[in-house]
Design an enzyme around this catalytic site. Structure first.
Site, PDB file in Angstrom:
ATOM      1  N   ARG A  28       6.652  48.873  79.467  1.00 60.30           N
ATOM      2  CA  ARG A  28       6.678  49.978  80.838  1.00 60.30           C
ATOM      3  C   ARG A  28       6.026  49.349  81.995  1.00 60.30           C
ATOM      4  NH1 ARG A  28       5.051  54.132  83.241  1.00 60.30           N
ATOM      5  NH2 ARG A  28       6.002  55.880  84.055  1.00 60.30           N
ATOM      6  N   TYR A  75      19.113  70.332  86.578  1.00 62.81           N
ATOM      7  CA  TYR A  75      18.619  69.458  87.474  1.00 62.81           C
ATOM      8  C   TYR A  75      19.277  69.008  88.942  1.00 62.81           C
ATOM      9  CZ  TYR A  75      15.289  68.562  83.770  1.00 62.81           C
ATOM     10  OH  TYR A  75      14.139  68.743  82.662  1.00 62.81           O
TER      11      TYR A  75
HETATM   12  O1  CP3 Z   1      13.266  58.271  72.400  1.00 59.28           O
HETATM   13  C1  CP3 Z   1      13.861  59.046  72.866  1.00 59.28           C
HETATM   14  O2  CP3 Z   1      14.318  59.933  72.509  1.00 59.28           O
HETATM   15  C2  CP3 Z   1      15.135  58.176  73.827  1.00 59.28           C
HETATM   16  C3  CP3 Z   1      14.770  58.139  74.947  1.00 59.28           C
HETATM   17  C4  CP3 Z   1      14.969  59.768  75.775  1.00 59.28           C
HETATM   18  C5  CP3 Z   1      14.125  60.017  77.007  1.00 59.28           C
HETATM   19  N1  CP3 Z   1      14.404  61.271  77.829  1.00 59.28           N
HETATM   20  C6  CP3 Z   1      13.282  58.983  77.756  1.00 59.28           C
HETATM   21  C7  CP3 Z   1      12.154  59.351  78.545  1.00 59.28           C
HETATM   22  C8  CP3 Z   1      15.565  60.813  75.839  1.00 59.28           C
HETATM   23  C9  CP3 Z   1      16.699  61.060  74.314  1.00 59.28           C
HETATM   24  C10 CP3 Z   1      15.166  61.753  76.676  1.00 59.28           C
HETATM   25  C11 CP3 Z   1      16.046  63.142  76.878  1.00 59.28           C
HETATM   26  C12 CP3 Z   1      15.613  63.782  78.169  1.00 59.28           C
HETATM   27  N2  CP3 Z   1      15.145  63.799  79.199  1.00 59.28           N
HETATM   28  C13 CP3 Z   1      15.623  65.315  77.889  1.00 59.28           C
HETATM   29  C14 CP3 Z   1      16.207  66.114  76.717  1.00 59.28           C
HETATM   30  C15 CP3 Z   1      15.109  66.212  75.793  1.00 59.28           C
HETATM   31  C16 CP3 Z   1      14.148  67.082  75.642  1.00 59.28           C
HETATM   32  O3  CP3 Z   1      13.096  66.713  75.731  1.00 59.28           O
HETATM   33  O4  CP3 Z   1      14.454  68.167  76.112  1.00 59.28           O
HETATM   34  C17 CP3 Z   1      15.319  65.994  79.131  1.00 59.28           C
HETATM   35  C18 CP3 Z   1      15.132  67.349  79.361  1.00 59.28           C
HETATM   36  C19 CP3 Z   1      14.949  64.684  79.986  1.00 59.28           C
HETATM   37  C20 CP3 Z   1      14.547  64.714  81.375  1.00 59.28           C
HETATM   38  C21 CP3 Z   1      13.023  64.378  81.397  1.00 59.28           C
HETATM   39  N3  CP3 Z   1      12.884  62.939  81.459  1.00 59.28           N
HETATM   40  C22 CP3 Z   1      11.899  64.743  81.819  1.00 59.28           C
HETATM   41  C23 CP3 Z   1      11.741  66.313  82.237  1.00 59.28           C
HETATM   42  C24 CP3 Z   1      11.046  63.799  82.089  1.00 59.28           C
HETATM   43  C25 CP3 Z   1       9.616  63.853  82.259  1.00 59.28           C
HETATM   44  C26 CP3 Z   1       8.702  64.695  81.523  1.00 59.28           C
HETATM   45  C27 CP3 Z   1       8.590  63.851  79.890  1.00 59.28           C
HETATM   46  O5  CP3 Z   1       8.949  64.441  78.943  1.00 59.28           O
HETATM   47  O6  CP3 Z   1       8.319  62.829  80.162  1.00 59.28           O
HETATM   48  C28 CP3 Z   1      11.513  62.642  81.659  1.00 59.28           C
HETATM   49  C29 CP3 Z   1      10.888  61.140  81.332  1.00 59.28           C
HETATM   50  C30 CP3 Z   1      11.039  60.439  80.389  1.00 59.28           C
HETATM   51  N4  CP3 Z   1      12.327  60.063  79.645  1.00 59.28           N
HETATM   52  C31 CP3 Z   1      10.118  59.549  79.624  1.00 59.28           C
HETATM   53  C32 CP3 Z   1      10.914  58.842  78.393  1.00 59.28           C
HETATM   54  C33 CP3 Z   1      10.274  58.031  77.783  1.00 59.28           C
HETATM   55  C34 CP3 Z   1       8.666  59.470  80.091  1.00 59.28           C
HETATM   56  C35 CP3 Z   1       8.810  58.536  81.257  1.00 59.28           C
HETATM   57  C36 CP3 Z   1       7.695  57.488  81.515  1.00 59.28           C
HETATM   58  O7  CP3 Z   1       7.617  56.757  80.504  1.00 59.28           O
HETATM   59  O8  CP3 Z   1       6.978  57.681  82.344  1.00 59.28           O
END
Ligand code: CP3
Length: 341
Positions: free
Chosen positions: A36, A150
């Site tokens: 990343r 969202y």
């Molecule tokens: O490993 C996996 O599950 C595959 C990848 C994946 C990500 N997001 C990568 C991610 C999946 C399946 C998701 C789903 C997702 N994204 C959901 C549903 C699952 C849940 O947790 O309820 C939701 C609500 C989101 C929206 C989202 N994405 C938020 C609210 C955030 C910030 C807070 C957090 O949990 O990190 C993200 C960011 C995100 N999505 C990251 C990753 C690896 C972190 C970002 C980073 O690397 O800086």
């Protein structure tokens, strides 16, 4: 080669219980953080198929899970519909533009999957090639209600009260937007399957904030449309906090019902019409010692029994969990569930 999770999702008896973790590809792994930091941020990582494939496969190699989940985010759908997002360090997603009125609906569109989301499809194809059959690949999308949240609010919220307010004040407009999201999602999931996804999961992360009446009016009908449209591969519905919706999800056309850690397993079995269950260890259990994690995992496995279970946490793994604890969880599932048979 290892198709345990697909057989379990179809309800077949398996040699042991398959295991994976929601959010397994991500910040718990130093190897993920290294990849990343080689790009400008999360969004670029998602949009670079070679790197997305690499971090998708990391947990298969490093943790030993029985499935990979494609590295992407549920928020690529609003982006493809015309609302770009940013991922703000330590704060989460932010959408500069949101949907507030019927005029705003004119500015967005049903996603054109091949042109707007081609990078995810490319990442799936690359991942499948590199996995070379080692484990199945899970595709995913957000449930229409969670995506609606969202698109209306533009960022995370404890209550999503602006989104819920729309249901009370402008139900017709709400249904119009939910239908556009659903149409985009069905096309997107079908394209993921065509690109190689072996099963799919629908994440309804904010389901638990709705009343049962609102869930049946504004969430369930769209989940049903998706489950009815996707006939190619097994489908999992994970509606976090929606304990009141288990019966309706059990009647839907999905194969597997995801449980969070608040949901009682025996009660869920009764409510879900013989479906496979997924879950549901409290993610915080992984803060315990190795012995604590092992014990909690065995307690969980005993509740589900040997059949019709895909082991997972009750929500995504938290970023500050020690990967060694995740390995204890995974190895305990593998060893103990074999002995249960
Ligand atoms: O490993 C996996 O599950 C595959 C990848 C994946 C990500 N997001 C990568 C991610 C999946 C399946 C998701 C789903 C997702 N994204 C959901 C549903 C699952 C849940 O947790 O309820 C939701 C609500 C989101 C929206 C989202 N994405 C938020 C609210 C955030 C910030 C807070 C957090 O949990 O990190 C993200 C960011 C995100 N999505 C990251 C990753 C690896 C972190 C970002 C980073 O690397 O800086």
């Amino acid at each position: 080669m290892n198709d345990l999770i697909l057989r379990a999702a179809r309800g077949e008896k398996t040699e042991r219980t398959p295991v994976w973790l929601m959010r397994q590809a991500g910040r718990i792994l130093p190897e993920y953080r290294a990849v990343r930091s080689s790009v400008s941020g999360f969004v670029e990582l998602c949009q670079t198929p070679e790197l997305a494939a690499e971090v998708t496969i990391q947990p298969v190699d490093l943790l030993g899970v029985d499935a990979a989940i494609i590295f992407s985010d549920i928020l690529v759908i609003p982006e493809a519909m015309g609302l770009p997002y940013e991922m703000v360090e330590k704060r989460g997603p932010f959408f500069p533009n949101t949907i507030q009125s019927e005029a705003d609906l004119q500015k967005i569109r049903v996603a054109d999957v091949q042109s707007d989301l081609g990078y995810v499809l490319e990442a799936i194809k690359l991942t499948k090639k590199e996995l070379n059959g080692r484990v199945p690949l899970i595709g995913f999308a957000g449930a229409p209600f969670t995506i609606f949240c969202y698109m209306i609010e533009g960022q995370g919220s404890k209550t999503f009260s602006k989104a819920k307010k729309m249901f009370y004040t402008n139900p017709e407009f709400s249904h119009q937007l939910l239908q556009m999201i659903t149409d985009s999602t069905i096309a997107y999931l079908k394209a993921q399957i065509q690109a190689g996804a072996d099963m799919i999961q629908i994440f309804d992360s904010w389901a638990g904030i709705l009343s049962p009446e609102q869930y049946s009016a504004f969430a369930m009908p769209y989940i049903n449309q998706i489950c009815d449209a996707i006939t190619e591969v097994p489908k999992t519905v994970f509606a976090k906090g929606a304990y009141f919706a288990r019966e309706a999800i059990g009647r839907s056309n999905c194969n597997t019902v995801g449980l969070d850690w608040n949901m009682d397993v025996a009660e869920s079995r009764m409510l879900t019409n013989g479906k496979v269950l997924q879950g549901n260890l409290d993610p915080c259990a992984l803060y315990g010692s190795n012995a604590d994690v092992e014990k909690a995992t065995k307690v969980m496995l005993d509740k589900f029994g040997p059949d019709k279970h895909i082991a997972n946490l009750g929500h995504g793994v938290y970023p500050d969990i020690d990967p060694e604890k995740v390995k204890v969880f995974i190895n305990t599932v593998k060893e103990y569930s074999e002995k249960m048979r």
